[in-house]
Design a protein around this motif. Structure first.
Motif, PDB file in Angstrom:
ATOM      1  N   ILE A  23      28.609  40.369  48.230  1.00 56.52           N
ATOM      2  CA  ILE A  23      28.929  39.959  46.856  1.00 56.52           C
ATOM      3  C   ILE A  23      28.084  38.750  46.451  1.00 56.52           C
ATOM      4  N   GLY A  24      28.249  37.653  47.141  1.00 65.18           N
ATOM      5  CA  GLY A  24      27.512  36.435  46.848  1.00 65.18           C
ATOM      6  C   GLY A  24      27.829  35.875  45.471  1.00 65.18           C
ATOM      7  N   LYS A  25      27.037  34.896  45.061  1.00 65.62           N
ATOM      8  CA  LYS A  25      27.274  34.220  43.783  1.00 65.62           C
ATOM      9  C   LYS A  25      27.071  35.170  42.602  1.00 65.62           C
ATOM     10  N   GLU A  26      26.035  35.973  42.667  1.00 68.29           N
ATOM     11  CA  GLU A  26      25.739  36.895  41.564  1.00 68.29           C
ATOM     12  C   GLU A  26      26.879  37.894  41.374  1.00 68.29           C
ATOM     13  N   GLY A  27      27.374  38.432  42.453  1.00 63.09           N
ATOM     14  CA  GLY A  27      28.482  39.379  42.380  1.00 63.09           C
ATOM     15  C   GLY A  27      29.763  38.729  41.895  1.00 63.09           C
ATOM     16  N   ALA A  28      29.983  37.474  42.295  1.00 66.12           N
ATOM     17  CA  ALA A  28      31.163  36.743  41.836  1.00 66.12           C
ATOM     18  C   ALA A  28      31.086  36.520  40.325  1.00 66.12           C
ATOM     19  N   GLU A  29      29.886  36.243  39.832  1.00 64.01           N
ATOM     20  CA  GLU A  29      29.695  36.087  38.382  1.00 64.01           C
ATOM     21  C   GLU A  29      29.970  37.404  37.660  1.00 64.01           C
ATOM     22  N   LEU A  30      29.565  38.517  38.264  1.00 61.34           N
ATOM     23  CA  LEU A  30      29.841  39.833  37.664  1.00 61.34           C
ATOM     24  C   LEU A  30      31.341  40.110  37.642  1.00 61.34           C
ATOM     25  N   TRP A  31      32.050  39.700  38.700  1.00 63.69           N
ATOM     26  CA  TRP A  31      33.498  39.869  38.705  1.00 63.69           C
ATOM     27  C   TRP A  31      34.116  39.075  37.554  1.00 63.69           C
ATOM     28  N   GLU A  32      33.678  37.828  37.399  1.00 61.33           N
ATOM     29  CA  GLU A  32      34.223  36.992  36.322  1.00 61.33           C
ATOM     30  C   GLU A  32      33.981  37.637  34.960  1.00 61.33           C
ATOM     31  N   LYS A  33      32.783  38.129  34.752  1.00 66.17           N
ATOM     32  CA  LYS A  33      32.449  38.791  33.486  1.00 66.17           C
ATOM     33  C   LYS A  33      33.366  40.000  33.264  1.00 66.17           C
ATOM     34  N   GLY A  34      33.555  40.799  34.312  1.00 66.59           N
ATOM     35  CA  GLY A  34      34.433  41.954  34.221  1.00 66.59           C
ATOM     36  C   GLY A  34      35.881  41.552  33.978  1.00 66.59           C
ATOM     37  N   PHE A  35      36.323  40.476  34.635  1.00 63.86           N
ATOM     38  CA  PHE A  35      37.691  40.008  34.469  1.00 63.86           C
ATOM     39  C   PHE A  35      37.928  39.540  33.042  1.00 63.86           C
ATOM     40  N   ARG A  36      37.002  38.778  32.510  1.00 64.76           N
ATOM     41  CA  ARG A  36      37.161  38.289  31.132  1.00 64.76           C
ATOM     42  C   ARG A  36      37.161  39.450  30.136  1.00 64.76           C
ATOM     43  N   LYS A  37      36.340  40.444  30.401  1.00 67.28           N
ATOM     44  CA  LYS A  37      36.328  41.632  29.538  1.00 67.28           C
ATOM     45  C   LYS A  37      37.672  42.340  29.629  1.00 67.28           C
ATOM     46  N   TRP A  38      38.179  42.524  30.855  1.00 66.54           N
ATOM     47  CA  TRP A  38      39.481  43.146  31.056  1.00 66.54           C
ATOM     48  C   TRP A  38      40.568  42.353  30.337  1.00 66.54           C
ATOM     49  N   LEU A  39      40.524  41.040  30.467  1.00 64.80           N
ATOM     50  CA  LEU A  39      41.525  40.165  29.877  1.00 64.80           C
ATOM     51  C   LEU A  39      41.537  40.284  28.353  1.00 64.80           C
ATOM     52  N   ASN A  78      32.067  51.064  47.446  1.00 69.56           N
ATOM     53  CA  ASN A  78      32.285  52.469  47.108  1.00 69.56           C
ATOM     54  C   ASN A  78      31.706  52.848  45.747  1.00 69.56           C
ATOM     55  N   ASN A  79      30.991  51.916  45.143  1.00 72.23           N
ATOM     56  CA  ASN A  79      30.394  52.152  43.824  1.00 72.23           C
ATOM     57  C   ASN A  79      31.451  52.626  42.819  1.00 72.23           C
ATOM     58  N   SER A  80      32.591  51.940  42.819  1.00 71.79           N
ATOM     59  CA  SER A  80      33.697  52.327  41.943  1.00 71.79           C
ATOM     60  C   SER A  80      34.254  51.137  41.158  1.00 71.79           C
ATOM     61  N   ILE A  81      33.364  50.293  40.675  1.00 72.74           N
ATOM     62  CA  ILE A  81      33.787  49.102  39.949  1.00 72.74           C
ATOM     63  C   ILE A  81      34.522  49.464  38.659  1.00 72.74           C
ATOM     64  N   GLU A  82      34.073  50.501  37.985  1.00 72.64           N
ATOM     65  CA  GLU A  82      34.738  50.920  36.750  1.00 72.64           C
ATOM     66  C   GLU A  82      36.200  51.287  37.035  1.00 72.64           C
ATOM     67  N   GLN A  83      36.427  51.997  38.120  1.00 73.00           N
ATOM     68  CA  GLN A  83      37.796  52.364  38.515  1.00 73.00           C
ATOM     69  C   GLN A  83      38.618  51.119  38.874  1.00 73.00           C
ATOM     70  N   TYR A  84      37.973  50.138  39.502  1.00 74.21           N
ATOM     71  CA  TYR A  84      38.649  48.885  39.867  1.00 74.21           C
ATOM     72  C   TYR A  84      39.262  48.257  38.630  1.00 74.21           C
ATOM     73  N   TRP A  85      38.468  48.180  37.557  1.00 72.69           N
ATOM     74  CA  TRP A  85      38.978  47.527  36.348  1.00 72.69           C
ATOM     75  C   TRP A  85      40.019  48.380  35.643  1.00 72.69           C
ATOM     76  N   LYS A  86      39.936  49.693  35.755  1.00 72.00           N
ATOM     77  CA  LYS A  86      40.960  50.557  35.152  1.00 72.00           C
ATOM     78  C   LYS A  86      42.303  50.375  35.835  1.00 72.00           C
ATOM     79  N   LYS A  87      42.284  50.127  37.143  1.00 71.55           N
ATOM     80  CA  LYS A  87      43.518  49.966  37.907  1.00 71.55           C
ATOM     81  C   LYS A  87      43.995  48.516  37.964  1.00 71.55           C
ATOM     82  N   PHE A  88      43.144  47.587  37.573  1.00 67.67           N
ATOM     83  CA  PHE A  88      43.464  46.167  37.710  1.00 67.67           C
ATOM     84  C   PHE A  88      44.675  45.792  36.869  1.00 67.67           C
ATOM     85  N   ASN A  89      45.614  45.087  37.471  1.00 69.26           N
ATOM     86  CA  ASN A  89      46.755  44.536  36.729  1.00 69.26           C
ATOM     87  C   ASN A  89      47.759  44.005  37.668  1.00 69.26           C
TER      88      ASN A  89
END
Length: 89
Positions: A23-39, A78-89
């Motif tokens: 993941i590293g820093k770049e991946g953590a930034e992508l998670w944050e971006k995805g989280f804010r979008k989800w939020l 697993n290349n399933s980030i889109e599914q991660y955000w659909k299930k996130f909650n």
């Protein structure tokens, strides 16, 4: 249940994600971006309380932060980030 400030949650999850080589820093930034979008996406969010600067995220305990990071790592692998955000909650 612990109600964490959203910014604190983001910080804690990103810190955990940066520990993963995959993941590293770049991946953590992508998670944050995805989280804010989800939020900001309309819809029922069972763990979100309040709004604006007073938004909180409910976690059972600190181990749930690790679970959030672990599940994201699994989604990346697993290349399933889109599914991660659909299930996130």
């Amino acid at each position: 249940m612990i109600k964490m400030d959203i910014e604190d949650l983001i910080y804690e999850v990103k810190e955990e994600l940066m520990c993963y080589e995959e993941i590293g820093k770049e991946g953590a930034e992508l998670w944050e971006k995805g989280f804010r979008k989800w939020l900001n996406t309309p819809g029922r969010k069972t763990n979100v309380y309040g709004s604006g600067d007073k938004t909180k995220f409910g976690v059972e305990d600190e181990s749930e932060i690790f679970d959030i990071a672990d599940e994201y790592l699994e989604a990346v692998e697993n290349n399933s980030i889109e599914q991660y955000w659909k299930k996130f909650n």
